[in-house]
Design an enzyme around this catalytic site. Structure first.
Site, PDB file in Angstrom:
ATOM      1  N   SER A   4       0.795  -1.221   0.000  1.00 18.66           N
ATOM      2  CA  SER A   4       0.000   0.000   0.000  1.00 18.66           C
ATOM      3  C   SER A   4       0.828   1.271   0.000  1.00 18.66           C
ATOM      4  O   SER A   4       0.381   2.292  -0.505  1.00 18.66           O
ATOM      5  CB  SER A   4      -0.957  -0.009   1.191  1.00 18.66           C
ATOM      6  OG  SER A   4      -0.260  -0.185   2.404  1.00 18.66           O
ATOM      7  N   HIS A  38      -5.234  -3.177  -2.656  1.00 15.04           N
ATOM      8  CA  HIS A  38      -4.887  -2.246  -3.737  1.00 15.04           C
ATOM      9  C   HIS A  38      -4.754  -2.948  -5.086  1.00 15.04           C
ATOM     10  O   HIS A  38      -4.219  -2.377  -6.025  1.00 15.04           O
ATOM     11  CB  HIS A  38      -3.593  -1.504  -3.407  1.00 15.04           C
ATOM     12  CG  HIS A  38      -3.729  -0.631  -2.201  1.00 15.04           C
ATOM     13  ND1 HIS A  38      -4.223   0.657  -2.274  1.00 15.04           N
ATOM     14  CD2 HIS A  38      -3.483  -0.868  -0.894  1.00 15.04           C
ATOM     15  CE1 HIS A  38      -4.247   1.175  -1.056  1.00 15.04           C
ATOM     16  NE2 HIS A  38      -3.805   0.272  -0.204  1.00 15.04           N
ATOM     17  N   LYS A  56     -11.383   0.732  -1.932  1.00 15.08           N
ATOM     18  CA  LYS A  56     -10.403   1.409  -2.785  1.00 15.08           C
ATOM     19  C   LYS A  56     -10.921   1.450  -4.228  1.00 15.08           C
ATOM     20  O   LYS A  56     -11.847   2.193  -4.493  1.00 15.08           O
ATOM     21  CB  LYS A  56      -9.040   0.778  -2.586  1.00 15.08           C
ATOM     22  CG  LYS A  56      -8.478   1.333  -1.255  1.00 15.08           C
ATOM     23  CD  LYS A  56      -7.664   0.443  -0.427  1.00 15.08           C
ATOM     24  CE  LYS A  56      -7.445   1.097   0.933  1.00 15.08           C
ATOM     25  NZ  LYS A  56      -6.804   0.224   1.884  1.00 15.08           N
TER      26      LYS A  56
END
Ligand SMILES: *Cc1c(COP(=O)(O)O)cnc(C)c1O
Length: 402
Positions: free
Chosen positions: A183, A211, A241
């Site tokens: 991240s 991610h 995300k």
């Protein structure tokens, strides 16, 4: 009311302030796919994790509104009581299909997922091996097992192999957990090699794909890069995300998901996600599946940026510019803000001491001209500025983000 308590808090804050580690909330209003308003100023954000800009997508917002109208603003209870509204099954089927897994389980958040899954699968007799740069909530989950926590050097499969060779036989079960896309660094875990090691030592591999989903591996996430295809039995991730909303998930075999639903404390004792969040995630995943070219855009933009700066080619939409010193990083962030860009400074303890950085994230909607201008300013006024110093060559601290 309690003088010693306030004194404790004040002293702790003063010490943090002295080390430039005080964190403060800054009101930030999202104005559109990439624009935000902060301190009365309009800025182009290179700090959101909303890689596909789906948090602002009209059809997804409409799905959330419709679900709210139909089912209400909250789910009313934990899912095992009465909170399991009809949208959950649809979302879980879609997640399992996207990830090529038998089944999926949706959690309140990614943090709740990791702090629940790890101790549901490993206990006091077991061992958990974690990459040193993994997210804080993986370490939190590993500690909750009460078992042995072994931290391996970042992406160092040799080190992981040594740890397993030395300790695996002392424990009935072993779990390997790592970020798939790191991240704060944007690099990828060597999934195929990790799967080989896991197989060799009969350890279970869990990848946190927070991610990765929606942006790498054709949108299917980091288990679909670096020869990981179909070899990760525990694919965890977040809906907060690239998916644009909120919530966490695990994709795994039917048996594992059934066990999680029966034994995972953060699933059992926490209220189910609101209908709006579940409906938004369904609409977002439909979009990701329907348009892999769109899902490829954030990485494409990140590559344009690393090329402009002569950095190693980006492998995810996250590009760190490590400046080392917290104060220097804060100054760089302020300079960029004066130029109309929001690039948040990331400091210890989120990253290891001496590796404070600008963390630049790219989304599908970033303009090529803005990316070029940002790269130009970073090169001329930050990296090549007269006061530029080399980052401290300090060894990374194990448990970077813990
Ligand atoms: C953001 C993040 C989480 C936490 O997910 P939330 O849904 O925001 O709680 C977990 N792991 C990693 C690697 C993350 O980046």
């Amino acid at each position: 009311m309690s003088a010693s308590l306030d004194e404790f808090a004040s002293q702790k804050l003063a010490a943090l302030k002295q080390r430039n580690l005080l964190r403060t909330l800054i009101e930030t209003e999202r104005l559109g796919p990439v624009e935000v308003r902060r301190g009365g100023k309009r800025l182009i954000s290179f700090s959101c994790n909303d890689y596909l800009n789906l948090s602002q997508h009209q059809a997804i917002k409409a799905a959330a509104v419709e679900a709210t109208q139909k089912y209400g603003v909250g789910s009313g209870a934990s899912r095992l009581v009465t909170g399991n509204h009809p949208l959950f099954a649809e979302l879980e089927a879609k997640l399992a299909a996207l990830k090529g897994a038998e089944a999926a389980c949706v959690f309140g958040s990614g943090y709740l997922a990791n702090t629940g899954i790890v101790p549901a699968l490993a206990g006091a007799d077991d061992m958990v091996a974690v990459d040193e740069l993994s997210h804080a909530c993986i370490f939190a989950g590993a500690r909750l097992t009460g078992g042995a926590l072994h931290v391996f050097r970042h992406n160092d499969t040799g080190h992981l192999g040594e740890i397993l060779a030395a300790h695996r036989n002392d424990h009935p079960r072993a779990l390997i957990v790592t970020d798939g896309v790191f991240s704060m660094d944007g690099d990828l875990a060597p999934i195929g090699e990790l799967a080989d090691i896991a197989q060799e030592h009969d350890a279970w591999l869990m990848i946190d794909d927070a991610h990765g989903i929606g942006v790498v591996g054709g949108g299917r996430g980091s288990s679909y890069v670096n020869s990981g295809q179909g070899r990760v039995p525990l694919q965890m991730g977040t809906l907060s995300k690239a998916v644009g909303g909120y919530g966490g998930y695990l994709c795994a075999s039917r048996a594992v998901i059934d066990l999680i639903r029966t034994r995972c404390r953060t699933f059992i004792y926490s209220t189910g996600l609101p209908p709006a969040s579940v409906a938004a995630a369904i609409a977002a995943i439909d979009l990701i599946e329907a348009d892999p070219d769109y899902a490829a855009l954030p990485l494409k933009k990140a590559k344009a940026f690393t090329e402009a700066l002569g950095l190693p080619e980006a492998v995810s939409p996250i590009v760190p510019i490590v400046l080392g010193d917290s104060e220097r990083t804060l100054r760089a962030a302020r300079l960029l803000e004066d130029e109309g860009f929001l690039v948040v400074a990331i400091r210890p303890p989120t990253v290891p001491d001496g590796t404070a950085r600008l963390r630049v994230t790219f989304s599908a909607a970033h303009g090529d001209d803005d990316i070029e201008r940002l790269a130009g300013i970073i090169r001329a006024r930050i990296l090549e500025a007269p006061d530029a110093e080399a980052p401290d060559a300090e060894a990374p601290d194990a448990e970077a983000s813990a």
